[in-house]
Design an enzyme around this catalytic site. Structure first.
Site, PDB file in Angstrom:
ATOM      1  N   ASN A 125      13.424 -34.684  21.889  1.00 17.09           N
ATOM      2  CA  ASN A 125      14.112 -35.661  22.735  1.00 17.09           C
ATOM      3  C   ASN A 125      14.054 -37.018  22.043  1.00 17.09           C
ATOM      4  O   ASN A 125      13.116 -37.310  21.304  1.00 17.09           O
ATOM      5  CB  ASN A 125      13.428 -35.760  24.099  1.00 17.09           C
ATOM      6  CG  ASN A 125      14.108 -36.773  25.010  1.00 17.09           C
ATOM      7  OD1 ASN A 125      15.330 -36.744  25.162  1.00 17.09           O
ATOM      8  ND2 ASN A 125      13.332 -37.669  25.608  1.00 17.09           N
ATOM      9  N   HIS A 127      13.993 -41.078  22.903  1.00 16.87           N
ATOM     10  CA  HIS A 127      13.692 -41.958  24.036  1.00 16.87           C
ATOM     11  C   HIS A 127      13.791 -43.410  23.593  1.00 16.87           C
ATOM     12  O   HIS A 127      13.306 -43.766  22.511  1.00 16.87           O
ATOM     13  CB  HIS A 127      12.277 -41.661  24.550  1.00 16.87           C
ATOM     14  CG  HIS A 127      11.902 -42.477  25.741  1.00 16.87           C
ATOM     15  ND1 HIS A 127      12.439 -42.271  26.991  1.00 16.87           N
ATOM     16  CD2 HIS A 127      11.044 -43.526  25.870  1.00 16.87           C
ATOM     17  CE1 HIS A 127      11.921 -43.135  27.842  1.00 16.87           C
ATOM     18  NE2 HIS A 127      11.086 -43.911  27.192  1.00 16.87           N
ATOM     19  N   SER A 154      12.092 -43.621  19.928  1.00 15.94           N
ATOM     20  CA  SER A 154      11.160 -42.600  19.449  1.00 15.94           C
ATOM     21  C   SER A 154      11.782 -41.227  19.601  1.00 15.94           C
ATOM     22  O   SER A 154      12.470 -40.945  20.585  1.00 15.94           O
ATOM     23  CB  SER A 154       9.851 -42.626  20.263  1.00 15.94           C
ATOM     24  OG  SER A 154       9.284 -43.914  20.320  1.00 15.94           O
ATOM     25  N   ASP A 163       8.239 -37.554  28.600  1.00 11.99           N
ATOM     26  CA  ASP A 163       8.156 -38.455  27.439  1.00 11.99           C
ATOM     27  C   ASP A 163       6.745 -38.521  26.871  1.00 11.99           C
ATOM     28  O   ASP A 163       6.268 -39.587  26.455  1.00 11.99           O
ATOM     29  CB  ASP A 163       8.627 -39.871  27.819  1.00 11.99           C
ATOM     30  CG  ASP A 163      10.057 -39.882  28.347  1.00 11.99           C
ATOM     31  OD1 ASP A 163      10.858 -39.059  27.880  1.00 11.99           O
ATOM     32  OD2 ASP A 163      10.351 -40.716  29.221  1.00 11.99           O
TER      33      ASP A 163
END
Length: 333
Positions: A125, A127, A154, A163
């Site tokens: 992912n 972020h 990130s 996260d």
């Protein structure tokens, strides 16, 4: 073309990758990070390709872009469905498309534990903050309110906690006088588009990177009783504490460009049998004689359970009898 259980495309017998890693991308809106991944994948040297772009909103603009660029798409509204039920639908589409990795790119859905577990270690992912700071939403305003000198983005491995997975890469973005959340977000987005393709490319090729391979060897070798690591002949090697060596990590040590683990064999016949069974993977290491065999680790499809077994067998050839007995007793439990 075989598939390794970890999802990495199998290499051919020369060690070059025949098939790019297959990535499914999940979006909820415009899909700008998806587009960055897509266009980076067009370069011949890129080690991944997109096999599916899926969205939880059938009207997500990113779907039109992906379709226009020839990427298969899937859309299904999550409304009226339980989280796990919807995730099973998405999961089935990803697997049907042959996805080996999942990249979340502005996917505004919390994922069910079952979905995360099914893609453990294979889902990334991006972020918009310098994690672990500012998880969740509203990251840019939080950075401004805190008086930070820099914001950023990130890329991390997805875990069950929001996260919270291991961070693979970050880019810091300076906060300018007079910045608003909107102006800051626009610059951070540019950084995201640079960071995500590069980090994903590094991630899907990690099983052929020397440092990653050495750490995997360490994980298995140093788990053996009284094993230690030193450097010998310019190579990391593993042995019984203050005793004989049972494994060497070779990284092109003889100019061959090969990354391999060298382990002891019980007899020359075993060395010959292994090499005959898979001559692209096993080889007779120079200067080590018939009592050792090299096992290539850079083919992209390493069976680490097998490497663990070979290290255990090699360790047994040099371990004192008393230590062998203690390990055999421990292995029974």
């Amino acid at each position: 073309m075989d598939r390794h259980p970890s999802g990495v495309s199998r290499a051919n017998r020369t060690g070059t990758v025949q098939v790019k890693a297959k990535v499914g991308v999940l979006i909820s809106g415009r899909g700008s990070n998806m587009a960055a991944l897509l266009y980076a994948a067009r370069h011949p040297s890129c080690p991944y390709e997109l096999v599916l772009v899926a969205a939880n909103d059938p009207e997500a603009p990113g779907l039109k872009l992906a379709a226009a660029e020839g990427i298969p798409t899937f859309a299904h509204s999550h409304k009226g469905l339980k989280r796990a039920e919807f995730d099973r639908i998405v999961d089935a589409q990803l697997r049907s498309a042959g996805a080996e990795y999942v990249a979340l790119a502005g996917y505004m859905r919390l994922l069910s534990p079952e979905f995360v577990a099914g893609w453990e270690g294979r889902m990334l992912n991006i972020h918009p903050s310098l994690l672990p700071r500012y998880k969740g939403l509203g990251t840019h305003q939080q950075a401004l309110d805190a008086g930070d000198s820099h914001a950023g983005c990130s890329v991390h491995i997805v875990t069950a906690e929001l996260d919270d997975g291991p961070v693979l890469g970050q880019t810091a973005v300076a906060i300018l006088p007079g910045d608003t959340a909107e102006s800051l977000a626009a610059r951070v987005l540019m950084a995201e588009h640079q960071l995500y393709p590069r980090t994903l490319a590094e991630f899907v090729t990690r099983e052929r990177q020397p440092e990653w391979l050495l750490n995997k060897v360490r994980e298995h070798a140093l788990a053996l009783p009284q094993a230690d690591e030193v450097t010998s002949h310019g190579m990391p090697c593993f042995g019984i504490e203050k005793g004989k060596k049972f494994a060497y990590f070779s990284q092109g040590n003889h100019g061959d460009g090969v990354i391999a683990i060298l382990v002891k064999t019980t007899a020359p016949e075993e060395q010959a049998m292994l090499i005959e069974s898979d001559p692209a993977r096993y080889y007779r290491p120079a200067y080590f004689g018939d009592g050792w065999v090299g096992i290539r680790l850079d083919l992209g499809d390493t069976d680490w359970d097998h490497i663990g077994d070979r290290l255990d067998k090699s360790w047994r050839t040099v371990a004192p009898r008393k230590l062998l007995g203690l390990k055999d007793i421990a292995d029974q439990f």
